[in-house]
Design an enzyme around this catalytic site. Structure first.
Site, mmCIF file in Angstrom:
data_model
loop_
_atom_site.group_PDB
_atom_site.id
_atom_site.type_symbol
_atom_site.label_atom_id
_atom_site.label_comp_id
_atom_site.label_asym_id
_atom_site.label_seq_id
_atom_site.Cartn_x
_atom_site.Cartn_y
_atom_site.Cartn_z
ATOM 1 N N LYS A 1 0.837 -1.204 0.000
ATOM 2 C CA LYS A 1 0.000 0.000 0.000
ATOM 3 C C LYS A 1 0.875 1.259 0.000
ATOM 4 C CE LYS A 1 -2.016 -1.099 3.905
ATOM 5 N NZ LYS A 1 -1.345 -2.389 4.200
ATOM 6 N N ARG B 1 -9.968 0.581 8.654
ATOM 7 C CA ARG B 1 -9.377 -0.676 9.076
ATOM 8 C C ARG B 1 -10.402 -1.667 9.613
ATOM 9 N NH1 ARG B 1 -3.752 0.017 8.600
ATOM 10 N NH2 ARG B 1 -2.701 -1.527 9.856
ATOM 11 N N ARG C 1 11.685 -5.373 5.319
ATOM 12 C CA ARG C 1 11.472 -3.938 5.025
ATOM 13 C C ARG C 1 12.441 -3.034 5.802
ATOM 14 N NH1 ARG C 1 5.609 -1.711 5.610
ATOM 15 N NH2 ARG C 1 5.814 -2.747 7.626
ATOM 16 N N ARG D 1 10.999 -1.058 11.243
ATOM 17 C CA ARG D 1 9.866 -0.723 12.105
ATOM 18 C C ARG D 1 9.794 -1.659 13.314
ATOM 19 N NH1 ARG D 1 4.630 0.233 8.356
ATOM 20 N NH2 ARG D 1 3.713 -1.097 9.954
ATOM 21 N N ARG E 1 -0.602 -8.963 13.357
ATOM 22 C CA ARG E 1 -1.150 -7.980 12.408
ATOM 23 C C ARG E 1 -1.917 -8.682 11.285
ATOM 24 N NH1 ARG E 1 4.207 -5.332 10.961
ATOM 25 N NH2 ARG E 1 3.067 -4.282 9.275
HETATM 26 P P1 AP5 Z 1 4.842 -1.556 2.036
HETATM 27 O O1 AP5 Z 1 4.526 -0.749 0.812
HETATM 28 O O2 AP5 Z 1 5.511 -0.900 3.163
HETATM 29 O O3 AP5 Z 1 3.514 -2.327 2.521
HETATM 30 P P2 AP5 Z 1 2.212 -1.793 3.235
HETATM 31 O O4 AP5 Z 1 1.051 -2.419 2.546
HETATM 32 O O5 AP5 Z 1 2.229 -0.304 3.334
HETATM 33 O O6 AP5 Z 1 2.370 -2.505 4.629
HETATM 34 P P3 AP5 Z 1 2.346 -1.945 6.131
HETATM 35 O O7 AP5 Z 1 3.129 -2.879 6.968
HETATM 36 O O8 AP5 Z 1 2.679 -0.497 6.174
HETATM 37 O O9 AP5 Z 1 0.837 -2.127 6.426
HETATM 38 P P4 AP5 Z 1 0.196 -2.185 7.813
HETATM 39 O O10 AP5 Z 1 -1.205 -2.092 7.371
HETATM 40 O O11 AP5 Z 1 0.530 -3.362 8.639
HETATM 41 O O12 AP5 Z 1 0.859 -0.983 8.612
HETATM 42 P P5 AP5 Z 1 0.331 0.459 9.007
HETATM 43 O O13 AP5 Z 1 1.487 1.357 9.032
HETATM 44 O O14 AP5 Z 1 -0.837 0.833 8.194
HETATM 45 O O15 AP5 Z 1 5.718 -2.812 1.553
HETATM 46 C C1 AP5 Z 1 6.214 -3.753 2.503
HETATM 47 C C2 AP5 Z 1 7.587 -4.259 2.059
HETATM 48 O O16 AP5 Z 1 7.431 -5.003 0.847
HETATM 49 C C3 AP5 Z 1 8.625 -3.162 1.748
HETATM 50 O O17 AP5 Z 1 9.898 -3.604 2.118
HETATM 51 C C4 AP5 Z 1 8.540 -3.010 0.224
HETATM 52 O O18 AP5 Z 1 9.762 -2.562 -0.315
HETATM 53 C C5 AP5 Z 1 8.235 -4.458 -0.189
HETATM 54 N N1 AP5 Z 1 7.468 -4.545 -1.439
HETATM 55 C C6 AP5 Z 1 6.461 -3.733 -1.864
HETATM 56 N N2 AP5 Z 1 5.990 -4.133 -3.061
HETATM 57 C C7 AP5 Z 1 6.709 -5.253 -3.397
HETATM 58 C C8 AP5 Z 1 6.696 -6.142 -4.505
HETATM 59 N N3 AP5 Z 1 5.850 -5.968 -5.523
HETATM 60 N N4 AP5 Z 1 7.576 -7.171 -4.514
HETATM 61 C C9 AP5 Z 1 8.448 -7.362 -3.483
HETATM 62 N N5 AP5 Z 1 8.513 -6.546 -2.407
HETATM 63 C C10 AP5 Z 1 7.648 -5.499 -2.361
HETATM 64 O O19 AP5 Z 1 -0.179 0.197 10.492
HETATM 65 C C11 AP5 Z 1 0.704 -0.087 11.545
HETATM 66 C C12 AP5 Z 1 -0.051 -0.133 12.862
HETATM 67 O O20 AP5 Z 1 -0.625 1.161 13.137
HETATM 68 C C13 AP5 Z 1 -1.236 -1.103 12.922
HETATM 69 O O21 AP5 Z 1 -0.821 -2.407 13.277
HETATM 70 C C14 AP5 Z 1 -2.113 -0.453 13.988
HETATM 71 O O22 AP5 Z 1 -1.630 -0.710 15.277
HETATM 72 C C15 AP5 Z 1 -1.922 1.036 13.711
HETATM 73 N N6 AP5 Z 1 -2.908 1.574 12.773
HETATM 74 C C16 AP5 Z 1 -2.666 2.125 11.543
HETATM 75 N N7 AP5 Z 1 -3.782 2.521 10.966
HETATM 76 C C17 AP5 Z 1 -4.789 2.235 11.835
HETATM 77 C C18 AP5 Z 1 -6.193 2.420 11.794
HETATM 78 N N8 AP5 Z 1 -6.817 2.962 10.734
HETATM 79 N N9 AP5 Z 1 -6.918 2.008 12.872
HETATM 80 C C19 AP5 Z 1 -6.320 1.460 13.947
HETATM 81 N N10 AP5 Z 1 -4.995 1.256 14.044
HETATM 82 C C20 AP5 Z 1 -4.237 1.647 13.000
HETATM 83 MG MG MG Z 2 2.363 1.077 4.924
#
Ligand code: AP5
Ligand code: MG
Ligand code: ZN
Length: 214
Positions: free
Chosen positions: A13, A88, A127, A160, A171
């Site tokens: 994402k 979410r 990552r 992270r 997660r």
């Molecule tokens: P990346 O692009 O970073 O993936 P992502 O989908 O953004 O994954 P996240 O881990 O950020 O999602 P998340 O939903 O767990 O975390 P968030 O920060 O939202 O890519 C990942 C890796 O893969 C990278 O190394 C990249 O280079 C690689 N990659 C990408 N594309 C690729 C490909 N095609 N091939 C190979 N490799 C590739 O949330 C974190 C925490 O915050 C949650 O657990 C929760 O506690 C809290 N939180 C956030 N939002 C909310 C909400 N709305 N409500 C409640 N709690 C929340």
């Molecule tokens: Mg992300």
């Protein structure tokens, strides 16, 4: 373009959102990034969010909703935005609908980035992110030229806190239980689109643009 990005942790994402904002000059609103910034700044909100994030659980809706509402009201969001990691759960999706109605805004699409579960662990444990510009790398798939250093700006790369195996498993479980149902939620509104998130990042991006008509 007013867009919601859906997808499991590690689906890409953030990676695709960063490419979309370069092309479209609209902001990415990542609730994860906003929460991590609040944790780093040790604000009251950050202190409240920290324990949930460390465990891989969702931060309470009230905390997140206030943050998103404030952000959507800012000037740079009036032409469009990419919501990354929000909503979410169903309660957040319903609250977003109400928020948008009161701002006279409507979503153009919810785009689901689909990646098989077995690929996600390696993406997340591998990552690395630049402290200065936010560029993402992966030690297995897209390593920086020099270990620990950003190719783009020379900044320091960090891992992270929640990218540890046990937390990642939690997660993924939370995603399946609480977030995956949003695919049906947006499908029933008629605005769901989906792309495969497997393969080359540039090819995925080309599919994302084609799917969104950009
Ligand atoms: P990346 O692009 O970073 O993936 P992502 O989908 O953004 O994954 P996240 O881990 O950020 O999602 P998340 O939903 O767990 O975390 P968030 O920060 O939202 O890519 C990942 C890796 O893969 C990278 O190394 C990249 O280079 C690689 N990659 C990408 N594309 C690729 C490909 N095609 N091939 C190979 N490799 C590739 O949330 C974190 C925490 O915050 C949650 O657990 C929760 O506690 C809290 N939180 C956030 N939002 C909310 C909400 N709305 N409500 C409640 N709690 C929340
Ligand atoms: Mg992300
Ligand atoms: Zn950088």
């Amino acid at each position: 373009m007013k867009l919601v990005l859906l997808g499991a942790p590690g689906a890409g994402k953030g990676t695709q959102a960063k490419k979309l904002i370069e092309k479209n000059a609209i902001p990415q609103i990542s609730t994860g990034d906003l929460l991590r910034a609040a944790v780093a700044a040790e604000t009251e909100l950050g202190r409240e969010a920290k324990s949930f994030m460390e465990k891989g659980e969702l931060v309470p809706d009230t905390v997140v909703l206030g943050m998103v509402e404030e952000r959507l009201g800012q000037d740079d969001c009036q032409q469009g935005y990419i919501l990354d990691g929000f909503p979410r759960n169903t309660a957040q999706a319903e609250a977003l609908d109400q928020m948008l109605a009161s701002l006279s805004m409507e979503l153009d699409a919810a785009l689901s980035v689909d990646v098989p579960l077995e690929d996600l662990m390696k993406r997340l444990t591998g990552r690395r992110t630049c402290r200065d510009c936010g560029q993402m790398y992966n030690i297995y798939f897209s390593a920086p030229a020099e270990e620990g250093k950003c190719d783009k700006c020379g900044g320091e790369l960090y891992q992270r806190d929640d990218d540890q195996e046990a937390t990642i498993s939690k997660r993924l479980e939370v995603y399946n239980e609480q977030t995956a149902p949003l695919i049906d939620y947006y499908a029933s509104k008629g605005i769901l689109k989906s792309v495969s998130g497997t393969g080359d990042i540039e090819e995925i991006f080309a599919n994302v643009c084609a799917t969104l008509g950009l």
